[in-house]
Write a protein that holds these residues in place. Structure first.
Motif, short mmCIF file in Angstrom:
data_model
loop_
_atom_site.label_atom_id
_atom_site.label_comp_id
_atom_site.label_asym_id
_atom_site.label_seq_id
_atom_site.Cartn_x
_atom_site.Cartn_y
_atom_site.Cartn_z
N ARG A 82 -1.66 17.12 -45.34
CA ARG A 82 -3.51 18.72 -45.51
C ARG A 82 -2.54 19.17 -46.97
NH1 ARG A 82 -2.20 20.44 -40.33
NH2 ARG A 82 -2.94 19.09 -39.30
N MET A 83 -3.78 19.63 -47.59
CA MET A 83 -3.44 19.87 -49.05
C MET A 83 -4.47 21.48 -48.24
SD MET A 83 -1.82 19.94 -51.99
CE MET A 83 -1.32 18.82 -52.26
N VAL A 84 -3.32 22.09 -48.12
CA VAL A 84 -4.12 23.74 -47.64
C VAL A 84 -3.99 24.91 -48.99
CG1 VAL A 84 -4.34 25.35 -46.10
CG2 VAL A 84 -3.00 23.94 -45.25
N HIS A 85 -5.74 24.52 -48.95
CA HIS A 85 -6.43 25.36 -50.50
C HIS A 85 -6.26 27.00 -49.76
CE1 HIS A 85 -6.83 21.92 -53.26
NE2 HIS A 85 -7.06 21.59 -52.27
N PHE A 86 -5.03 27.80 -50.26
CA PHE A 86 -5.30 29.55 -49.50
C PHE A 86 -6.50 30.54 -50.21
CE2 PHE A 86 -1.19 27.92 -48.73
CZ PHE A 86 -1.15 27.87 -47.80
N GLY A 89 -5.57 31.52 -53.82
CA GLY A 89 -5.70 30.90 -54.21
C GLY A 89 -3.75 30.92 -54.10
N GLY A 90 -3.84 29.00 -54.78
CA GLY A 90 -2.44 28.83 -54.28
C GLY A 90 -2.63 27.87 -53.28
N LEU A 212 -5.30 14.93 -47.85
CA LEU A 212 -6.15 15.16 -47.00
C LEU A 212 -7.17 17.28 -47.36
CD1 LEU A 212 -8.51 14.92 -43.71
CD2 LEU A 212 -8.09 17.49 -44.17
N HIS A 213 -7.65 17.56 -48.80
CA HIS A 213 -7.39 18.41 -49.06
C HIS A 213 -8.86 19.47 -47.83
CE1 HIS A 213 -6.02 17.96 -53.26
NE2 HIS A 213 -6.76 17.25 -52.88
N ILE A 214 -8.07 20.57 -47.71
CA ILE A 214 -8.69 21.48 -46.50
C ILE A 214 -8.52 22.97 -47.22
CG2 ILE A 214 -6.63 21.15 -45.25
CD1 ILE A 214 -8.42 22.21 -43.35
N TRP A 215 -9.90 23.70 -46.96
CA TRP A 215 -10.38 25.14 -47.38
C TRP A 215 -10.08 26.05 -46.06
CZ3 TRP A 215 -11.51 20.74 -50.19
CH2 TRP A 215 -11.06 20.98 -51.66
N PRO A 216 -9.41 26.37 -45.79
CA PRO A 216 -9.62 27.27 -44.06
C PRO A 216 -10.18 28.30 -44.20
CG PRO A 216 -7.25 27.23 -44.45
CD PRO A 216 -7.80 26.66 -45.20
N ARG A 217 -11.22 28.98 -44.39
CA ARG A 217 -11.63 30.29 -44.60
C ARG A 217 -11.85 30.99 -42.55
NH1 ARG A 217 -9.73 28.63 -48.60
NH2 ARG A 217 -10.07 28.79 -50.48
N ALA A 264 -13.82 28.69 -54.79
CA ALA A 264 -14.01 29.28 -56.33
C ALA A 264 -12.83 27.75 -56.57
CB ALA A 264 -13.25 30.21 -56.60
N ASP A 265 -11.89 27.19 -56.08
CA ASP A 265 -11.32 26.70 -57.17
C ASP A 265 -11.44 24.90 -56.57
OD1 ASP A 265 -10.05 25.98 -53.96
OD2 ASP A 265 -8.21 25.30 -54.80
N ALA A 266 -12.74 24.64 -55.51
CA ALA A 266 -13.43 24.04 -55.71
C ALA A 266 -14.73 23.69 -56.38
CB ALA A 266 -13.69 23.91 -54.19
N LEU A 267 -14.80 24.26 -56.04
CA LEU A 267 -16.40 24.92 -57.28
C LEU A 267 -16.46 23.78 -58.46
CD1 LEU A 267 -19.43 26.15 -56.77
CD2 LEU A 267 -18.65 28.04 -58.37
N PRO A 268 -15.48 24.48 -59.05
CA PRO A 268 -15.93 24.05 -61.27
C PRO A 268 -15.69 21.80 -61.16
CG PRO A 268 -14.34 24.83 -60.86
CD PRO A 268 -14.97 24.93 -59.76
#
Ligand code: FAD
Ligand code: E0Q
Length: 453
Positions: A82-86, A89-90, A212-217, A264-268
């Motif tokens: 899992r690639m966790v996108h905090f 950022g990071g 597997l990218h994941i943006w936990p919020r 924000a990092d996924a949007l573009p």
């Protein structure tokens, strides 16, 4: 069971239906399949379902039984972790297993289905498209199908029906009318929306391909799985109601505002956010429980039709494929259909219930825990215990994903292990503070050796 005299009718040529058609045709059964949609090899794939899926060991093993593994793996993309996108950022890669021998694979639903349909036909199965099951007369052995292109009815005679027609199963509804199955559905209260990350200008993946990218919020999250053409399919999971929810994010413009704030990092990377948002309706998520999966020797359900689950462990298809192998084996082993169906149900129902429960738990874990300090400490301790007690302490994720022990066994051992991890890490910030020798005694007391293949 003597297959030569018996005919089997499968409802649904999706993932489970087409795999089962291969397995049974190869064993000499006379297999006919009816599918609501058109032939995806002729008309393209109308799915409305998730575009790509994570394939793990249980699913691979089943594909191997059907000689379908090589064809599927040729186009699969490895996901190491899992690639966790905090939120601040990071990002951080959390490996799924010990090394590249313990990974999962992103595969394309349409490609997979087409591969299985081709193999089913070459094994001798007859597949009829544009045949939506409508009603069944069980005592007489007649089923009515509708061709949705012109609403025309088509009646057939059957010996026995196998329901591989997915979460909204029409066979299940027909069985339930004949004799109640004890059906209970629980909606999650969260739904999902799919978006696309196209390849970069050089035609390559724009973010790490093998993850597997994941943006936990917290209450919601995004994930992204790679496709072999350099694209990613992004799935946003969001509550239906509440401050940040599908009730409040209705238009493409509102979706953009949500992504600006939280992803924000996924949007573009998602140029057609508004178009994707407005063209794809949100998908519903839930769990389906039944008391009974079969009706004497007339019908049996498997896959999502029997036990639809939320997708957060990436095991729905893997479990459905395991069902196919189990049902084919029971049909070989028993001397009549009713006892094969009963034995299949007895074998698989507790395991389906276990993965349903683990899939629900994993949602909270993915969206709310993978970026917590105590979660990360527990994962570290888990790795240490795995090294020290490889036959006893096998991480939860490993038991579900890289092994084929029954899901019910994985659930039972996971519950014990979680308790140990929580107790041992409570009040600590560092592994060095934990008394591993005391822990070793508890491991020996509470976790008998597991056969690790
Ligand atoms: P389906 O694949 O739904 O097939 C049912 C078939 O029956 C379809 O072809 C349909 O057209 C046909 N049909 C329906 N009604 C009728 C009718 N009345 N008459 C005739 N035919 C009919 N699983 C994983 O293992 N890994 C993942 O990463 C994963 N991710 C997922 C992500 C999301 C967002 C979702 C929603 C699910 C995910 N799953 C995943 C679960 C997986 O999609 C299902 O468990 C799997 O598709 C079940 O296979 P099935 O053959 O039982 O049903
Ligand atoms: C996997 C692989 C839809 C989906 C599919 C998945 C997973 C997740 C989170 C989701 C679970 C995990 N996971 O990373 O623990 O392993 O399939 Cl949301």
């Amino acid at each position: 069971m003597n297959a030569s005299s018996r005919a089997i009718t499968i409802i649904g040529a999706g993932l489970a239906g087409s795999l089962l058609a291969i397995l049974l045709s190869r064993k000499g059964w006379d297999v006919t399949v009816y599918e609501r949609r058109g032939d995806p090899r002729v008309n393209g794939y109308e799915s409305g379902r998730s575009i790509n899926l994570a394939l793990a060991e249980r699913g691979r093993h089943a594909l191997r039984q059907a000689d379908a593994e090589d064809a599927v793996m040729a186009r699969a993309v490895m996901m190491r972790g899992r690639m966790v996108h905090f939120a601040g950022g990071g990002e951080q890669l959390q490996r799924y297993g010990r090394d590249d021998s313990e990974v999962i694979w992103s595969i394309h639903r349409a490609d997979l289905n087409i591969t299985l349909l081709d193999l089913a036909e070459s094994a001798g199965a007859k597949i009829h498209f544009y045949r939506r099951l409508h009603t069944v007369d069980f005592p007489a052995g007649y089923a009515r199908f509708i061709d949705d292109r012109d609403d025309s009815p088509h009646d057939i005679r059957f010996d026995t029906l196998i329901g591989a027609d997915g979460a909204g199963s029409a066979l299940r509804a027909a069985m339930n009318r004949a004799s109640p199955l004890g059906e209970r559905g629980e909606f999650l209260g969260h739904s999902y929306k799919e978006l696309e990350i196209p390849p970069g200008a050089d035609g390559r993946f724009q973010i790490e391909a093998n993850a597997l990218h994941i943006w936990p919020r917290g209450d919601y999250m995004c994930i992204a799985l790679p496709n072999d053409a350099g694209t990613f399919t992004v799935t946003l999971f969001l509550p239906n109601e509440g401050p940040t929810s599908f009730a409040n994010v209705r238009s493409g413009a509102e979706a953009r505002a949500l992504f600006e704030r939280d992803f924000a990092d996924a949007l573009p990377l998602i140029p057609h956010l508004e178009r994707d948002w407005e063209h794809h309706p949100p998908g519903l998520l839930g769990t389906l429980y039944l008391d009974r999966w079969h009706l004497g020797d007339r019908a049996v359900l498997l896959g999502d039709a029997a036990h639809a689950m939320v997708p957060f462990h990436g095991q729905g298809m893997n479990c459905a494929f395991e069902d196919c192998v189990a049902l084919a084996a029971q049909l070989e082993a028993r001397d009549n259909l009713a006892s094969a169906f009963a034995a299949f149900e007895a074998e698989r129902k507790p395991n389906a219930a276990a993965i349903q429960a683990m899939a629900l738990e994993n949602y909270t874990e993915m969206r709310d825990r993978v970026d917590d300090a105590d979660f990360l400490l527990q994962r570290q301790l888990e790795q240490v215990l795995q090294q020290r007690h490889p036959d006893r302490f096998v991480p939860h994720y490993t038991m579900v994903t890289f092994m084929r022990i029954p899901y019910a066994v994985a659930l039972e051992r996971s519950q014990i292990q979680r308790e140990l991890l929580q107790q041992a890490t409570r009040g600590h910030a560092d592994l060095a503070q934990i008394d591993l020798d005391a822990l070793a005694r508890t491991v020996h007391e509470r976790l008998p050796p597991l056969q690790v293949p």
